[in-house]
Motif scaffolding. Sequence first.
Motif, mmCIF file in Angstrom:
data_model
loop_
_atom_site.group_PDB
_atom_site.id
_atom_site.type_symbol
_atom_site.label_atom_id
_atom_site.label_comp_id
_atom_site.label_asym_id
_atom_site.label_seq_id
_atom_site.Cartn_x
_atom_site.Cartn_y
_atom_site.Cartn_z
ATOM 1 N N GLY A 4 -12.835 -15.175 -14.831
ATOM 2 C CA GLY A 4 -13.430 -14.474 -13.846
ATOM 3 C C GLY A 4 -12.503 -13.880 -12.792
ATOM 4 N N LEU A 5 -11.488 -14.788 -12.637
ATOM 5 C CA LEU A 5 -10.436 -14.454 -11.710
ATOM 6 C C LEU A 5 -9.728 -13.221 -11.993
ATOM 7 C CD1 LEU A 5 -8.731 -15.034 -8.934
ATOM 8 C CD2 LEU A 5 -7.525 -16.522 -10.253
ATOM 9 N N GLY A 6 -9.212 -13.215 -13.325
ATOM 10 C CA GLY A 6 -8.524 -11.933 -14.042
ATOM 11 C C GLY A 6 -9.414 -11.017 -13.970
ATOM 12 N N ASP A 7 -10.810 -10.922 -14.282
ATOM 13 C CA ASP A 7 -11.572 -9.601 -13.969
ATOM 14 C C ASP A 7 -11.639 -9.080 -12.474
ATOM 15 O OD1 ASP A 7 -12.187 -9.736 -16.787
ATOM 16 O OD2 ASP A 7 -14.128 -10.873 -16.317
ATOM 17 N N VAL A 8 -11.676 -10.207 -11.610
ATOM 18 C CA VAL A 8 -11.681 -9.831 -10.279
ATOM 19 C C VAL A 8 -10.206 -9.138 -9.793
ATOM 20 C CG1 VAL A 8 -11.670 -10.686 -7.837
ATOM 21 C CG2 VAL A 8 -13.165 -11.650 -9.480
ATOM 22 N N ILE A 9 -9.106 -9.529 -10.446
ATOM 23 C CA ILE A 9 -7.771 -8.818 -10.115
ATOM 24 C C ILE A 9 -7.696 -7.357 -10.179
ATOM 25 C CG2 ILE A 9 -5.571 -8.755 -10.428
ATOM 26 C CD1 ILE A 9 -5.399 -11.927 -10.430
ATOM 27 N N ASP A 10 -8.765 -7.043 -11.479
ATOM 28 C CA ASP A 10 -8.816 -5.719 -11.802
ATOM 29 C C ASP A 10 -9.551 -4.779 -11.175
ATOM 30 O OD1 ASP A 10 -6.925 -6.300 -14.141
ATOM 31 O OD2 ASP A 10 -8.644 -6.664 -15.438
ATOM 32 N N THR A 11 -10.200 -5.476 -10.278
ATOM 33 C CA THR A 11 -11.118 -4.532 -9.338
ATOM 34 C C THR A 11 -10.278 -4.115 -8.042
ATOM 35 O OG1 THR A 11 -11.990 -6.419 -8.121
ATOM 36 C CG2 THR A 11 -13.232 -5.693 -10.179
ATOM 37 N N ARG A 12 -10.909 -3.247 -7.275
ATOM 38 C CA ARG A 12 -10.496 -2.540 -6.247
ATOM 39 C C ARG A 12 -10.056 -3.438 -4.907
ATOM 40 N NH1 ARG A 12 -13.159 2.305 -2.648
ATOM 41 N NH2 ARG A 12 -12.893 3.309 -4.584
ATOM 42 N N ILE A 13 -11.375 -4.489 -4.899
ATOM 43 C CA ILE A 13 -11.160 -5.576 -3.900
ATOM 44 C C ILE A 13 -10.207 -6.511 -4.191
ATOM 45 C CG2 ILE A 13 -13.139 -6.761 -4.705
ATOM 46 C CD1 ILE A 13 -12.001 -6.754 -0.825
ATOM 47 N N GLY A 14 -10.249 -6.812 -5.571
ATOM 48 C CA GLY A 14 -9.105 -7.827 -6.205
ATOM 49 C C GLY A 14 -7.777 -7.357 -5.910
ATOM 50 N N THR A 15 -7.497 -6.066 -6.266
ATOM 51 C CA THR A 15 -6.045 -5.662 -6.197
ATOM 52 C C THR A 15 -5.719 -5.620 -4.429
ATOM 53 O OG1 THR A 15 -6.313 -4.273 -7.830
ATOM 54 C CG2 THR A 15 -4.574 -3.572 -6.553
ATOM 55 N N ALA A 16 -6.630 -5.209 -3.758
ATOM 56 C CA ALA A 16 -6.412 -5.169 -2.190
ATOM 57 C C ALA A 16 -6.087 -6.719 -1.846
ATOM 58 C CB ALA A 16 -7.619 -4.857 -1.444
ATOM 59 N N LEU A 17 -6.874 -7.803 -2.310
ATOM 60 C CA LEU A 17 -6.463 -9.261 -1.983
ATOM 61 C C LEU A 17 -4.973 -9.484 -2.497
ATOM 62 C CD1 LEU A 17 -10.123 -10.759 -2.422
ATOM 63 C CD2 LEU A 17 -9.042 -10.216 -0.236
ATOM 64 N N VAL A 18 -4.882 -9.279 -3.724
ATOM 65 C CA VAL A 18 -3.338 -9.858 -4.182
ATOM 66 C C VAL A 18 -2.096 -9.135 -3.409
ATOM 67 C CG1 VAL A 18 -1.862 -9.457 -6.377
ATOM 68 C CG2 VAL A 18 -4.525 -10.295 -6.521
ATOM 69 N N THR A 19 -2.455 -7.758 -3.104
ATOM 70 C CA THR A 19 -1.685 -6.921 -2.189
ATOM 71 C C THR A 19 -1.384 -7.629 -1.054
ATOM 72 O OG1 THR A 19 -2.210 -4.701 -3.456
ATOM 73 C CG2 THR A 19 -1.153 -4.930 -1.230
ATOM 74 N N ARG A 20 -2.581 -8.129 -0.301
ATOM 75 C CA ARG A 20 -2.088 -8.769 1.030
ATOM 76 C C ARG A 20 -1.588 -9.953 1.061
ATOM 77 N NH1 ARG A 20 -8.273 -9.918 3.350
ATOM 78 N NH2 ARG A 20 -8.239 -7.740 3.005
ATOM 79 N N LEU A 21 -1.696 -10.821 -0.262
ATOM 80 C CA LEU A 21 -0.918 -11.955 -0.641
ATOM 81 C C LEU A 21 0.544 -11.632 -0.600
ATOM 82 C CD1 LEU A 21 -2.924 -14.036 -2.930
ATOM 83 C CD2 LEU A 21 -2.776 -14.615 -0.513
ATOM 84 N N LEU A 22 0.880 -10.619 -1.286
ATOM 85 C CA LEU A 22 2.121 -10.218 -1.539
ATOM 86 C C LEU A 22 2.851 -9.719 -0.059
ATOM 87 C CD1 LEU A 22 1.972 -7.975 -4.650
ATOM 88 C CD2 LEU A 22 2.966 -10.248 -4.401
ATOM 89 N N LEU A 23 1.972 -9.031 0.704
ATOM 90 C CA LEU A 23 2.583 -8.422 2.192
ATOM 91 C C LEU A 23 2.712 -9.860 2.956
ATOM 92 C CD1 LEU A 23 0.357 -5.520 2.552
ATOM 93 C CD2 LEU A 23 2.748 -5.405 2.329
ATOM 94 N N LEU A 24 1.672 -10.753 2.781
ATOM 95 C CA LEU A 24 1.940 -11.681 3.572
ATOM 96 C C LEU A 24 3.162 -12.709 3.117
ATOM 97 C CD1 LEU A 24 -1.760 -13.164 3.763
ATOM 98 C CD2 LEU A 24 -0.490 -12.431 5.660
ATOM 99 N N ALA A 25 3.606 -12.744 1.876
ATOM 100 C CA ALA A 25 4.926 -13.110 1.488
ATOM 101 C C ALA A 25 5.996 -12.612 2.268
ATOM 102 C CB ALA A 25 5.105 -13.320 0.160
ATOM 103 N N ALA A 26 5.926 -11.335 2.310
ATOM 104 C CA ALA A 26 6.867 -10.644 3.327
ATOM 105 C C ALA A 26 7.059 -10.932 4.633
ATOM 106 C CB ALA A 26 7.035 -9.038 2.873
ATOM 107 N N ALA A 27 5.886 -11.204 5.108
ATOM 108 C CA ALA A 27 5.598 -11.565 6.550
ATOM 109 C C ALA A 27 6.080 -12.864 6.895
ATOM 110 C CB ALA A 27 3.803 -11.607 6.977
ATOM 111 N N GLY A 28 6.331 -13.672 5.816
ATOM 112 C CA GLY A 28 6.764 -15.099 5.909
ATOM 113 C C GLY A 28 8.234 -14.762 6.242
ATOM 114 N N LEU A 29 8.896 -14.111 5.766
ATOM 115 C CA LEU A 29 10.306 -13.603 6.101
ATOM 116 C C LEU A 29 10.388 -13.221 7.453
ATOM 117 C CD1 LEU A 29 13.235 -13.372 5.026
ATOM 118 C CD2 LEU A 29 12.681 -11.213 4.018
ATOM 119 N N PHE A 30 9.640 -12.121 7.638
ATOM 120 C CA PHE A 30 9.792 -11.686 9.138
ATOM 121 C C PHE A 30 9.637 -12.766 10.154
ATOM 122 C CE2 PHE A 30 6.802 -10.266 12.602
ATOM 123 C CZ PHE A 30 7.455 -9.389 13.134
ATOM 124 N N ILE A 31 8.659 -13.422 9.919
ATOM 125 C CA ILE A 31 8.497 -14.632 10.997
ATOM 126 C C ILE A 31 9.623 -15.481 10.967
ATOM 127 C CG2 ILE A 31 7.131 -16.721 11.405
ATOM 128 C CD1 ILE A 31 4.950 -15.408 10.246
#
Length: 639
Positions: free
Chosen positions: A224-251
Amino acid sequence: MTTTIPRSPATLLLLVAAALATLLLAASPAAAHAELTGSTPGDGEVVATAPDQVSLTFSESVSLADDAVRVLDPRGERADTGQLVDEGGNTHSLTLRPDLADGTYTVAWQAVSADSHPVAGAFTFSIGAPSETTVEVSTDTGDQGAVGLLYDIARYASYTGFLLLAGSAAFALRCWPDATGRRAVQRVTLTGWTTLTAATIALLLLRTPYTGSGELADALDLDGLGDVIDTRIGTALVTRLLLLAAAGLFIAVLFGPYARLRATPEGDPGADLDEDTASRVKDLAFGLALGGTILAIGTAATWSMSEHAATGRQTGLAIPADILHLLAVAAWLGGLTTLLVLLRTEPALPREAVRRFSAVALTSVTVLAATGLYQSWRQVGLSWSALTGTDYGRLLLLKVALVATLLLAARISRRWTGLLTDDPEPAKETETAEDPAPEPLTDDPERARQLARQRTAVAEARRRQARDADPRRSGLRRSVLTETAIAAVLLAVTTALTATTPARTADSETPAAATEDTAGPEISGNAQGTLSIPFDTGGEWGQGTAEVDVTPARTGSNTVQIRLFDTEGLPTGAVEIRVAFTLPAEELGPLRHEPLHVGVGHWTVTDVQLPRPGEWEMALTIRTSDIDQVTETTTLRVE
């Protein structure tokens, strides 16, 4: 009358938590943001031979899982092949098994709207003749119950984390760069980053039960998690996690190298820096500001491109406006929280830092007003009844009231800011701030711990004495505390708004007098029960097409479904809809009805009694403002 503001942060948090719990627990489940606008066969239709497939058409684009649509025979057995096809134009079809027997079949469906909210429903059709059926289909969605509550809490936490993360970083870079060396500010930023990260992971895991079964155990379903990632909201959430990883370096850079560069070798933050160090600080500050802005915009876009702003009309303008709205909220409310923390921990917080934040807050409020008005018009329209007759409108009115109250508190804070001086008044010496008498050295561990507690208490007393020495700073701290409490409740209302169906229409008000125009354009459609009626009320937004479905178009009880679409084919609204039926051949009627508004651009009226067969005249009245109205008349054949 004087209002006493709680001095204890724990007391304030308890009060705010109680208010938020009331909002979350009292909220009803969000209404469907997409709806089924048509099907083949239609709801309740009786067909002579078994169709090859069932088609469903929705009011907007939806996401459908492989097993999202099921056709069940009268015994409850699957009558479809499971082969779901996207036909385009918001239409999906499901292939049926060959040689289906006569009887009543049930179509159950579950989808996810383009703005990420789940919706479900069911309808029936019959082959040959209606029959008894043992099928019982639930149309409940996963956004109800414990899963829905947890999902709403995670949504609120994600917004809160973003405000703290972006707002505190902006405050440190723009209002008081020396704040990067203060542990209190570092804790606010790290709390925001941690909260947003944890909430995003929770939303990603809860997405499967939220849009599906509603069972909390499905949160651990990897498929089910794999199916979620293929959706628009799933892609947005994964993208947010990647941005937060970059934000960790910023902090890490903000509170590491940058904070150290701003401190002199003697450890005095804010002292004059040598020319080389000042140049390095300037370059690093520019890089942090640029990188932080890009990260903040990208993170805000993960909401704007997957929720309300990404659906409906003018999405090309609505998405940037929504991003600006989120950034302005973060700069204002996140910065406000940071200011409150500094006012409680910094006896000598510079006056210039407070004034700079006051300018930032004023700019943020201006942006909020402009983008908020645009989004309100886009989601509600210009009808006052939409504000008072829909959940979305009422929540929007509550939000406006809270913003007005917050601005009033902010005005009081600005007055205190004008009275600030850079040098706080000297504190009067008190007995509690005096150094305790020197204690002899002791090897007794218990005595050593007692002395340590005593020294800590004395240090805390001195800190509070220094903090409270200036009554102007104390007044500012109390007003900012009030602002922060109001902002927490405002954020809860905003979160509820994002989970509520946008209201571009409202239930009927008292009809206003208007001249009915009975001359209308050519009517197209199936005269048996489905009609497509172009209309033009004469107003700016008064052109479009009315799709009217009368089921089953036979004598006795009938159901009328009315859907309005604008010239672009999108659902549109009206202030009032009326329908009347007349049978001229037998001088029956008019039989007048006021349809019930059930969704965006959708009205229905049940139990319409048409007692005789024949050629009935149907008069459809559409009013889009107090003066813009038209009545279109067509013929409906009733058997």
